[in-house]
Design an enzyme around this catalytic site. Structure first.
Site, mmCIF file in Angstrom:
data_model
loop_
_atom_site.group_PDB
_atom_site.id
_atom_site.type_symbol
_atom_site.label_atom_id
_atom_site.label_comp_id
_atom_site.label_asym_id
_atom_site.label_seq_id
_atom_site.Cartn_x
_atom_site.Cartn_y
_atom_site.Cartn_z
ATOM 1 N N ARG A 181 36.404 51.019 29.598
ATOM 2 C CA ARG A 181 35.205 50.592 28.852
ATOM 3 C C ARG A 181 34.612 51.757 28.061
ATOM 4 O O ARG A 181 34.092 51.583 26.968
ATOM 5 C CB ARG A 181 34.140 50.021 29.790
ATOM 6 C CG ARG A 181 34.580 48.818 30.578
ATOM 7 C CD ARG A 181 34.758 47.595 29.721
ATOM 8 N NE ARG A 181 35.032 46.454 30.580
ATOM 9 C CZ ARG A 181 35.829 45.470 30.262
ATOM 10 N NH1 ARG A 181 36.443 45.472 29.109
ATOM 11 N NH2 ARG A 181 36.022 44.484 31.085
ATOM 12 N N LYS A 223 30.619 45.688 29.582
ATOM 13 C CA LYS A 223 30.976 44.405 30.188
ATOM 14 C C LYS A 223 31.223 44.588 31.689
ATOM 15 O O LYS A 223 31.966 45.460 32.111
ATOM 16 C CB LYS A 223 32.237 43.864 29.517
ATOM 17 C CG LYS A 223 32.682 42.521 30.022
ATOM 18 C CD LYS A 223 33.930 42.066 29.284
ATOM 19 C CE LYS A 223 34.471 40.805 29.915
ATOM 20 N NZ LYS A 223 35.723 40.396 29.298
#
Length: 177
Positions: A56, A91
């Protein structure tokens, strides 16, 4: 390794735009599980929340920069300069405080800048010690060099030795210009 990877990417041009490749790098610190997956064509893989978070960091990062989590930043904050992103929505994690590595400008001259005076100097002013050291350096890089004649200040020998040094520098990726 991450900084070296960014530098290496700059040496490769995109085939369609001829622009240097710019990669994003993401780092996070923590526990992972690793192992081989598959029996016919086994592949090494890394699993876990740490790996997902590092992924990420990469995907929300900036091309040409290293993006790190707060956990990794705490470990590296004294070794490098960092700027806060002000937080990034990640996320599966929500808002995370993250940091981008600030590349340091080069303070010392490049190899080509350091060698430039050598190429501009006349052969008569080069000391024998410089010739010996240049000869030894070229031998270390397995470059073809003219035979060194002890005590020689022969301008032709010096010129061919400097030409070999220039060729070596060009091969190493730092053309003396």
């Amino acid at each position: 390794f991450a900084k070296a990877m960014l530098e290496a990417a700059k040496q490769v041009n995109m085939p369609d735009t001829n622009e240097p490749v710019r990669v994003r790098v993401g780092l996070h610190t923590g526990d992972v599980v690793s192992g081989l997956i598959g029996s016919k064509l086994p592949k090494f893989s890394i699993f876990g929340d740490t790996m997902n978070t590092a992924s990420r960091m990469e995907s929300t990062g900036v091309p040409g920069r290293i993006h790190v989590s707060e956990t990794t930043h705490r470990l590296l904050q004294h070794a490098e300069r960092w700027e806060s992103t002000g937080g990034v929505e990640v996320k599966g994690k929500g808002m995370m405080q993250t940091f981008l590595w600030v590349p340091q400008p080069l303070r010392s001259p490049s190899t080509s800048q350091m060698l430039q005076p050598i190429f501009e100097t006349s052969a008569e002013s080069l000391p024998s010690m410089l010739l010996r050291n240049t000869h030894a350096l070229l031998n270390q890089f397995h470059m073809p060099v003219p035979a060194l004649r002890p005590g020689s200040q022969d301008p032709q020998h010096t010129e061919s030795l400097l030409a070999c040094l220039h060729e070596c520098v060009v091969e190493l990726g730092n053309p003396a210009s």
